[in-house]
Every structure is written in structure tokens, then in C-alpha cells.
Design a protein around this motif. Sequence first.
Motif, mmCIF file in Angstrom:
data_model
loop_
_atom_site.group_PDB
_atom_site.id
_atom_site.type_symbol
_atom_site.label_atom_id
_atom_site.label_comp_id
_atom_site.label_asym_id
_atom_site.label_seq_id
_atom_site.Cartn_x
_atom_site.Cartn_y
_atom_site.Cartn_z
ATOM 1 N N GLU A 1 -2.960 -34.028 20.035
ATOM 2 C CA GLU A 1 -1.621 -33.890 19.476
ATOM 3 C C GLU A 1 -1.465 -32.449 19.000
ATOM 4 O O GLU A 1 -2.423 -31.846 18.549
ATOM 5 C CB GLU A 1 -1.431 -34.837 18.286
ATOM 6 N N PRO A 2 -0.246 -31.938 19.140
ATOM 7 C CA PRO A 2 -0.057 -30.548 18.709
ATOM 8 C C PRO A 2 -0.404 -30.380 17.235
ATOM 9 O O PRO A 2 -0.146 -31.252 16.414
ATOM 10 C CB PRO A 2 1.429 -30.292 18.965
ATOM 11 N N VAL A 3 -1.026 -29.281 16.945
ATOM 12 C CA VAL A 3 -1.412 -28.980 15.570
ATOM 13 C C VAL A 3 -0.422 -27.963 15.035
ATOM 14 O O VAL A 3 0.031 -27.082 15.767
ATOM 15 C CB VAL A 3 -2.833 -28.370 15.555
ATOM 16 N N ASP A 4 -0.054 -28.094 13.765
ATOM 17 C CA ASP A 4 0.813 -27.075 13.161
ATOM 18 C C ASP A 4 0.098 -25.741 13.204
ATOM 19 O O ASP A 4 -1.067 -25.648 12.832
ATOM 20 C CB ASP A 4 1.119 -27.439 11.703
ATOM 21 N N ALA A 5 0.788 -24.752 13.679
ATOM 22 C CA ALA A 5 0.183 -23.430 13.730
ATOM 23 C C ALA A 5 0.866 -22.540 12.703
ATOM 24 O O ALA A 5 2.089 -22.483 12.646
ATOM 25 C CB ALA A 5 0.339 -22.840 15.123
ATOM 26 N N ALA A 6 0.085 -21.884 11.891
ATOM 27 C CA ALA A 6 0.657 -20.970 10.907
ATOM 28 C C ALA A 6 -0.346 -19.887 10.589
ATOM 29 O O ALA A 6 -1.542 -20.158 10.514
ATOM 30 C CB ALA A 6 1.018 -21.730 9.646
ATOM 31 N N PRO A 7 0.110 -18.664 10.426
ATOM 32 C CA PRO A 7 -0.827 -17.584 10.111
ATOM 33 C C PRO A 7 -1.514 -17.837 8.779
ATOM 34 O O PRO A 7 -0.910 -18.407 7.871
ATOM 35 C CB PRO A 7 0.054 -16.336 10.049
ATOM 36 N N PRO A 8 -2.777 -17.434 8.657
ATOM 37 C CA PRO A 8 -3.470 -17.602 7.381
ATOM 38 C C PRO A 8 -2.910 -16.625 6.352
ATOM 39 O O PRO A 8 -2.353 -15.587 6.715
ATOM 40 C CB PRO A 8 -4.922 -17.255 7.725
ATOM 41 N N GLN A 9 -3.044 -16.974 5.095
ATOM 42 C CA GLN A 9 -2.675 -16.048 4.022
ATOM 43 C C GLN A 9 -3.786 -15.018 3.898
ATOM 44 O O GLN A 9 -4.908 -15.368 3.568
ATOM 45 C CB GLN A 9 -2.534 -16.817 2.697
ATOM 46 N N LEU A 10 -3.478 -13.771 4.197
ATOM 47 C CA LEU A 10 -4.514 -12.744 4.139
ATOM 48 C C LEU A 10 -4.288 -11.849 2.928
ATOM 49 O O LEU A 10 -3.152 -11.539 2.572
ATOM 50 C CB LEU A 10 -4.488 -11.879 5.401
ATOM 51 N N ASP A 11 -5.387 -11.465 2.332
ATOM 52 C CA ASP A 11 -5.323 -10.532 1.217
ATOM 53 C C ASP A 11 -5.620 -9.142 1.802
ATOM 54 O O ASP A 11 -6.772 -8.748 1.898
ATOM 55 C CB ASP A 11 -6.366 -10.949 0.175
ATOM 56 N N VAL A 12 -4.564 -8.476 2.239
ATOM 57 C CA VAL A 12 -4.752 -7.197 2.928
ATOM 58 C C VAL A 12 -4.415 -6.041 1.998
ATOM 59 O O VAL A 12 -3.372 -6.052 1.332
ATOM 60 C CB VAL A 12 -3.872 -7.120 4.196
ATOM 61 N N ARG A 13 -5.289 -5.076 1.983
ATOM 62 C CA ARG A 13 -5.081 -3.889 1.158
ATOM 63 C C ARG A 13 -4.645 -2.767 2.094
ATOM 64 O O ARG A 13 -5.245 -2.580 3.152
ATOM 65 C CB ARG A 13 -6.420 -3.580 0.508
ATOM 66 N N ASP A 14 -3.611 -2.030 1.713
ATOM 67 C CA ASP A 14 -3.154 -0.955 2.585
ATOM 68 C C ASP A 14 -4.108 0.242 2.496
ATOM 69 O O ASP A 14 -4.606 0.564 1.421
ATOM 70 C CB ASP A 14 -1.737 -0.518 2.240
ATOM 71 N N TRP A 15 -4.337 0.876 3.627
ATOM 72 C CA TRP A 15 -5.307 1.978 3.644
ATOM 73 C C TRP A 15 -4.916 3.113 2.708
ATOM 74 O O TRP A 15 -5.774 3.827 2.191
ATOM 75 C CB TRP A 15 -5.501 2.495 5.068
ATOM 76 N N THR A 16 -3.607 3.264 2.447
ATOM 77 C CA THR A 16 -3.168 4.367 1.584
ATOM 78 C C THR A 16 -3.563 4.138 0.125
ATOM 79 O O THR A 16 -3.503 5.044 -0.692
ATOM 80 C CB THR A 16 -1.644 4.546 1.677
ATOM 81 N N ASP A 17 -3.961 2.869 -0.207
ATOM 82 C CA ASP A 17 -4.457 2.588 -1.563
ATOM 83 C C ASP A 17 -5.840 3.190 -1.803
ATOM 84 O O ASP A 17 -6.309 3.246 -2.934
ATOM 85 C CB ASP A 17 -4.588 1.071 -1.790
ATOM 86 N N ILE A 18 -6.492 3.554 -0.725
ATOM 87 C CA ILE A 18 -7.860 4.068 -0.867
ATOM 88 C C ILE A 18 -7.795 5.587 -0.971
ATOM 89 O O ILE A 18 -7.125 6.238 -0.163
ATOM 90 C CB ILE A 18 -8.715 3.634 0.344
ATOM 91 N N ASP A 19 -8.467 6.094 -1.956
ATOM 92 C CA ASP A 19 -8.402 7.539 -2.212
ATOM 93 C C ASP A 19 -9.331 8.267 -1.246
ATOM 94 O O ASP A 19 -10.454 8.641 -1.594
ATOM 95 C CB ASP A 19 -8.785 7.812 -3.671
ATOM 96 N N THR A 20 -8.875 8.453 -0.017
ATOM 97 C CA THR A 20 -9.731 9.072 0.993
ATOM 98 C C THR A 20 -9.958 10.554 0.712
ATOM 99 O O THR A 20 -10.923 11.133 1.202
ATOM 100 C CB THR A 20 -9.123 8.906 2.397
ATOM 101 N N ASP A 21 -9.076 11.158 -0.108
ATOM 102 C CA ASP A 21 -9.265 12.574 -0.439
ATOM 103 C C ASP A 21 -10.549 12.803 -1.232
ATOM 104 O O ASP A 21 -11.114 13.891 -1.217
ATOM 105 C CB ASP A 21 -8.074 13.107 -1.247
ATOM 106 N N ALA A 22 -10.976 11.733 -1.929
ATOM 107 C CA ALA A 22 -12.175 11.864 -2.767
ATOM 108 C C ALA A 22 -13.461 11.678 -1.963
ATOM 109 O O ALA A 22 -14.551 11.810 -2.497
ATOM 110 C CB ALA A 22 -12.119 10.834 -3.893
ATOM 111 N N PHE A 23 -13.328 11.346 -0.678
ATOM 112 C CA PHE A 23 -14.529 11.075 0.123
ATOM 113 C C PHE A 23 -15.396 12.317 0.312
ATOM 114 O O PHE A 23 -14.890 13.411 0.555
ATOM 115 C CB PHE A 23 -14.147 10.570 1.528
ATOM 116 N N ASP A 24 -16.705 12.100 0.206
ATOM 117 C CA ASP A 24 -17.656 13.104 0.680
ATOM 118 C C ASP A 24 -17.950 12.721 2.130
ATOM 119 O O ASP A 24 -18.749 11.829 2.402
ATOM 120 C CB ASP A 24 -18.922 13.040 -0.182
ATOM 121 N N TRP A 25 -17.258 13.380 3.045
ATOM 122 C CA TRP A 25 -17.275 12.919 4.433
ATOM 123 C C TRP A 25 -18.661 12.998 5.074
ATOM 124 O O TRP A 25 -19.023 12.153 5.892
ATOM 125 C CB TRP A 25 -16.246 13.693 5.271
#
Lengths: 235, 729
Positions: free
Chosen positions: B376-400
Amino acid sequence: MSARWAVVVFPGSNCDQDFVRALRDVMRVDVRVVWHKDSVPDDVDCIAVPGGFSYGDYLRAGALAAMSPVMESVRRHAERGTLVIGVCNGFQVLCETGLLPGALMKNRALRFRCHDAYLRCELDGGPFAAGQLAKGDTIRLPIAHGYGNYYVPADQLESVRKQIAFTYCDALGEVSDRANPNGSVLNIAGVTNEAGNVLGMMPHPERAVEALLGGTDGLCIIRAMNRWAENTAVR
Amino acid sequence: MTTHVEITPALIAEHGLTPAEYDYLISVLGRTPTITELGVFSVMWSEHCSYKHSRKHLATLPTKGPAVLHGPGENAGAVDLGEGWACVFKVESHNHPSAVEPYEGAATGVGGILRDIFAMGARPVALFDALRFGPPDEARNRWIIGGVVHGIADYGNCVGVPVIGGEFSIDPCYTDNCLVNVMAIGIARHEELMTARAEGTGNLLVYYGNATGRDGIHGATFASAELNENSADDRPCVQVGDPFMEKKILEVTLELIRSGKIVALQDMGAAGLVCSSTEMADKGGLGLRMDLDKVPQRAANLSAYELLLSESQERMLAVVAPENLEAVGAILAKWDFETCVVGETTDTGRFVVEHHGVVEADIPLPAICTNVPKTEPVDAAPPQLDVRDWTDIDTDAFDWGALLLAALHSPHFASKRWIYEQYDHQVQTNTVARPGGGAGVLRIAGWSGLLAGTLDGNGLWCMLDPYEGTKCVTAEAARNLVACGARPLAATNNLNFGNPRKPAGSWQFVEAVRGLGDACRAFDTPITGGNVSFYNESQRMAVFPTPVVGMVGVIDDPAHLTPPAFQSEHDVVILVGPRATHCGASRVLRDLTGDLVGPAVTLDLETEKRSHAAIRALIVEGLLTAANDLSDGGLLMALAEMSLGSHGGMGCEVVLPEDEERACALLSEEPSRFVVTCARESADAVIERCEAMGVRAKRIGSVKGGTFAIQAVCTLTLFELFESWENPL
């Protein structure tokens, strides 16, 4: 007269066709395949015992193959001077047959290893080097084995020392422990019998016969055997 | 002696059948099933055999094309290579067995996929493995990793099929369910290809190979359920492999097929004797009568149920006309196999099984092969994801510099030498491009081209967006082939997902299949077969949706073969493809933060195709000295790989494009991008050609021995890179 080759095939051999191709397609020599239940024909000049897992390496690598009918005929050939080369599992088979001294144990690191290895030629002429390799030459051949750790008891070491064919070395030809991929005693990669017509080695000359696949150093050994057999045909 | 077992609701549930499915079973049979019949229905209706959750969606995939000789439905797909040669290939998973018994689970996975290839009449010439595990700092994960690698090595090495490529990926989501996907490639002349379609009544079913034991009973059902804390109790469901037997079966099977004395052939894989016999008969519209007393047995008192369902390894079933039995027997005897006639084809359309003179099963074949119940068809729905935007990460502080060394040291990015050196990757002497770089490349004696293969996945991309992620994965596989000088020809897929009966699992699957279809249509790479692995889920976690795409391609002229690493000092380094705009879905940021860092990577199919066309044109013109695609780890990792893979240690001096934000330029995993090198005098021509084809190309630096320098990012010695990168587990 051009040399006649035989490649022995056991159930579980998996480098037999590699040898056949190197001989037939690259060296363009006469080669026949001999099934483990049969005998190597009398008119053969060179015999290759190939790599793989003969009889699944059950009991011990090479132990069951040593009892096969075909190896009885290889033993007879070896006694009358036919050139025999055993590579990888073929080396293990020749040791188990008693045609070569020593035994091959599990690699020191307990892992299968597959990569290119540098070898120093310790042969001074003879059927496996004459006209192709000089003592001290460095060649590069692939290795692929789990049981390549060559061992001889201390009391046999002195006699075996005279039969060393190849040792593992680095790219500059330096024989060192760092260059030893499996823990073999004295870095031994290959040895001959006392008479010098039987060679066993873990590295694969038959895998290094075409530039497309990364090297052609294996041709030296096969060519040397071929020439030697042509010149001294015992048949 | 019928085994009288009362069929209770509990027993039905234990066999994985829903009440509705059981009602359907009764309507098909017109009576209560015997326990043997219940077992047969259970395995044949399991997801593993019937694809009941996935069939409808898989039907949307493109499967046809001028090169396709055999599409889905056979043991493996087959494509035309030209000059009378065919390439047979398929990927298969052994995830569940490997999660409970890593060594045997992975080893028998290799065995199973190899049999699929040689059952088609092709000699297996290469293996690829895509492996995914939880972090190795957990002891159990280390045990699984070691066992899986060792299992693949021991089996593949003994059979003598080289492993020439693959991937090794680490993410916490694979802790409870590792993913072990193995692709095999085989080669045959067109006229040697064999099918699994039985024809003619009164033909004999010839069984050869291992005797049947109790191992692996209900493996197919086991693979179609979630793992739980009791899964270790299922260890007897995992089969034990015997690669020596496999090697003998390989050789005797090819000899049988070449003799022309057999009608059809199938290996006994999932659901053993039942599945192999009934599928062959059903494809030919026939029936079957089988006498289980004739089946070779290596355990005492096996019941009909056990004999039919056992998944003992290294067993084959051939359909042979009676007049050819003697000839077939002679070939089998040469390899010390017995010839066991266990049944014959009939015209009844029924599967009739006798044991000790009693009919244990009598089932209409279509009910277990083609007319399987749809779920029988199953309800399909995207999962609730806890996604953090990359701009939240202070990449300027990285020691590359430190970041690069740490990433190179992590098991995901570290050198895979410790793995592929345990595999004999040169046996059969066809390996042109060895593992450790881009695509695996093989020559085929007697054919003018070279064959390239790759196996790629990326769960992180697909978790963030299964549709776009799967498109990107497919594009990455194609880019791997294009970079080595190949023209992508066809694809296979291994769809690794969680529970399809849950809305999120169902949605992810449908979206991924849609992405796979769209991408394969765009790249003209039809899907010729594949495998679905559901229920990669435990009570505490599900794996990221992880479609793994295997692709084969043709290098028409061996001169086009292009290496993935730096070749010569002073070569110019050029970045080809669109501008980097974000570093969401970055593996480096995921490993650094432990978070899902978004946004997802998305793919414009036309842009991707233009990039492929540009690279192919440059290679055909002979302008490139090396080419590598950008994928996980972005430009930073691509440059590091190109340095570390070079012979004699060649690094580079690079200035990032001024129109890209630094972190994006370094880490973006957006698609359609390549790094290429060329001789100094060709650099202008390379850039002009790209621009003429509508593809952005930017000169970013040059190859330079000994150092790895990116302006305003890091200056390291190659020695430092090596020291971090060589980190065997």
C-alpha cells in the motif's frame, strides 16, 4: 630452435593466463597449458608454475599442489635440467615439492600486500639472468601476496646464501629492512636450487611485460630463460 | 514425511507477511499453505527479491539506449563496447550481513556479485567497492571496518579478480548500518552472453557447486528488516564464503557456456534454490517440478523448507536439454563437480516440489515471481532536518593549513593505500590505472579501446536534498570518467536507504530515484541494473539516503588516457567550471562541526554537460596533462590529491579566483567543476576552448615541486602533507 614453454594450471591458479599472455602475446613463443591431472610433455624447455591459490591454499599454501600428478612430472623435468620458474604461489609450490629450499610464511605485517617492489639481482649470469641482468642491477616488479615471508633454518642459511636470486631493495638498490615488504630472511625475494635451473620468486615478472601496465622489467627474466633454453636445448 | 506445522498469525508475522499479504496468498493458493510454502512466499515476496516497495519507481528509470544489450531483469546488465565486445556489470550490497558478521558478510557479497557476472557468460575482470562506516574511534566500527576490508581482500584475491577502485567514507550515520556495495565488471564476446531464461519443457535442472547446508536461511528476509539489538542473533543468517569453490565454479561455468550445451543459467543467491529456479522458469513462461532428495546436502535431516531457502554460497543452477546432459557432465567432471539433476521444466506454470515422496509445495509460479503483492502506498514526507547555514560558521577564523592537515589525516580523506594494497589490484594483467586516483581503467586484450569504471556516492549531499544530491552523485561518477578521458556509457545503481515504510524513508527514496533518472537521461547513461537496500536503519538512527552510482565508460583511444595527478613541474593549473557560490554540504565542515551544514548542492544538468564536453574536447585535442574532478573536499582536497598522487612529489602554487569567497573557493562541493593542468604554452588555448564552449576557465597557478602553497591560505611542504595523509587504520 625457439624454446617451448609449458604453464602448469591447478584449480585455483589465477595468474596462469597472465603467464600465457606474456609468453604468447608479448614474447611470441610456443606455450602450452598443462592441467594438474596431466604431465608436462617431454619436449618442453621451460616450465612456469604460476601464482594464485592452488587448491584454495588449503592445508598450507602450495602443500596440496605439491602432491599433484603434474608436479611429479615437473620434478622429473627439473632433475634433467629443464628450466622451471615458480612465481608467488608457484614459489610456494616449488618449496613444498622440495625442489627449492625453505618455506614461505605469513607476511610480517600479517596483511596481504600488493604494490611494486624494487629487486636487486644477485645472480651472476646463468639461465635466469645471462645477457639480460648483471649482478647488482635493480629492477621493479609487482608483488601481491599474503604468504611471502621467506624462511630457512639457520643451519641451511649458509648454503642458501649461494642460491639467492633476488633481494628486496629500495629504488636506489639499497638492500634494507625498510625495503623488505614481508619479513623475508636476508630480504630474499627469490632463490634457485643448487643446480641453478629452478627459480622461485614472490614478485611477478609476468605482470611487468608491457609499458601500458606500468613496467617491462619482468621481460628480462623471461627473455634470459628463453635464450638459455634456445642455446642449450636439453630435449 | 510432511512437516506438519500449524500456520498461526504469529508464524505469518514472523515470516514478514502482513495480514493483507497473507490474504492474497490464500486467494492465490486456494488453501492454507504448508510451512514450506509459507517460507517460499516469505522470501519471494521480501523486498530483496520482489522489490515491492521500489518496483514502481524503478520503472521510471531510463534503461534503453543504443549500447544496451541486456537491461534490468537479467543477472546483470550488458552493454556493447564495439568490435564484438560486451561489458557486463552490476553493483550489489551486502550491508546487513556485513553489519553483524563483517568478514563473511563482505566476502560473500563479493562472491554473489561475481556469480551474477559470470552467470551472464562474462569473465569478471574488475571489482570496485564503495564502503561506508561509522567513525573508527569506536571500537565496534573498527572491528567492522577491518573485517569488511579483510573479507573483500581474501575473497577477491583468491578468486583472482582485481579491485581497481572504490570509495571509503566515514560518517556517524553509518555506525549501526555500514554500507558495503561492490560492483563487478565482466567482459564477453557478444555471442558468449547467456541469459537466465529457461526454454523448452522437459529440460533438466542441473545443480552444481557447494552442497546445501543450513547457512543463510532467510537471508533475504533478514536483509529486508531493520537491524536491532538482537540482530547479532541473526549471525547464522550470514553465509560463509569459499572463494576456491567460487574460482572453480567461475571456470567451469564459462566452459559450460562456451560449450553451447546449456539453455539458461542462474546462481543461487538470495533465497537460494527457490529464487534461482522459479525466476528462470517464470521468465520462460514454464513450470517446474523439483525433487529435493536429489539436492546434495552437507547437513543431516534438512527439511524441504531449509533446502529451498538455504543461501549456502557458491551454488549454480543450469537448465540443460536431456541430450546434452552427458556433455555437461563431462565438463563438470573435469573440474571435479558432480552433476546433480534436481528437477525439470514443465508446461504447468506451477512450482511443484517433492521431498521424500511428498509434495511439499505446489504454487502457481507467477504468484511468486511477477504478480507479487504491491505494498500500500506509504505517506511520503521530507524529514525534519536541523540544518545550519554555512555562513553561520566563522570560516575567517580558520587556520587553513592546520585544517588541511587535520582533514588529510581523517580516515575519510586519508590515503586509502592501506586498503587497496590488501587487494590484488593487478591480477589478470589488465590494470592500466591503479586504485588510489580517479577512475579505474582496464585494457581488454583484443579491443582497441580502454574501459573505465567508477563507483560513487555521497550520503551527505543526498541527506540535504535527495533529488539534487542524487543528480550530483550521478554527475560526479560521470565526471570521474570524463576526467580520465572516457565517454560515459551506462550506469548501475545501489540504492541504500532506511525504512521505506516510514514517510521520510519513502520520500527520500522517491526523490533519489527521480534525480537518478533525470541525470542518467541527461548524460545518456542508461541504467542496466542495480540493487535496492532498504531498512538500513536501527532504532536510534537511519543512514543518510545513499544512492551509489556505478558507471562504465570507454576511452576510445588509449592516447586519451589522462592521469588524475600532477605530472610535470611548471604545468599550469586551471579551474574549469562555474563559480563557487557556497560551501553547504561540505564534508570538511560536517567533520569539523558534526552538524548538517547547508544549503544542499544543486546541479544544472546543462552546465554539467557543457563542462563534460569541454574537458573531453581538451583531452581529445591532447591539451591536458592531468584532470581531476572536484567533489567532496572541494578544490582544497582536489589540489592536495593531485599533489599527493604525483610521482616524485609535485606540489603547486595557487592563487584563488578573486571573484570567489575564500571558504567557498576552497571547500565548495558544487558540481560541474574540474581542475586540469596543461603545458605552459597550451594554457591560453585551454582557456579559449573552454570559453568558446561556454565554460568558465580560470588560470589559478602552476605545478611546483616540494611545496603546497595557496596564497593567503597556507604554505606547507609536501612532506607535511604526506605525513598527515598516510594514516592507515
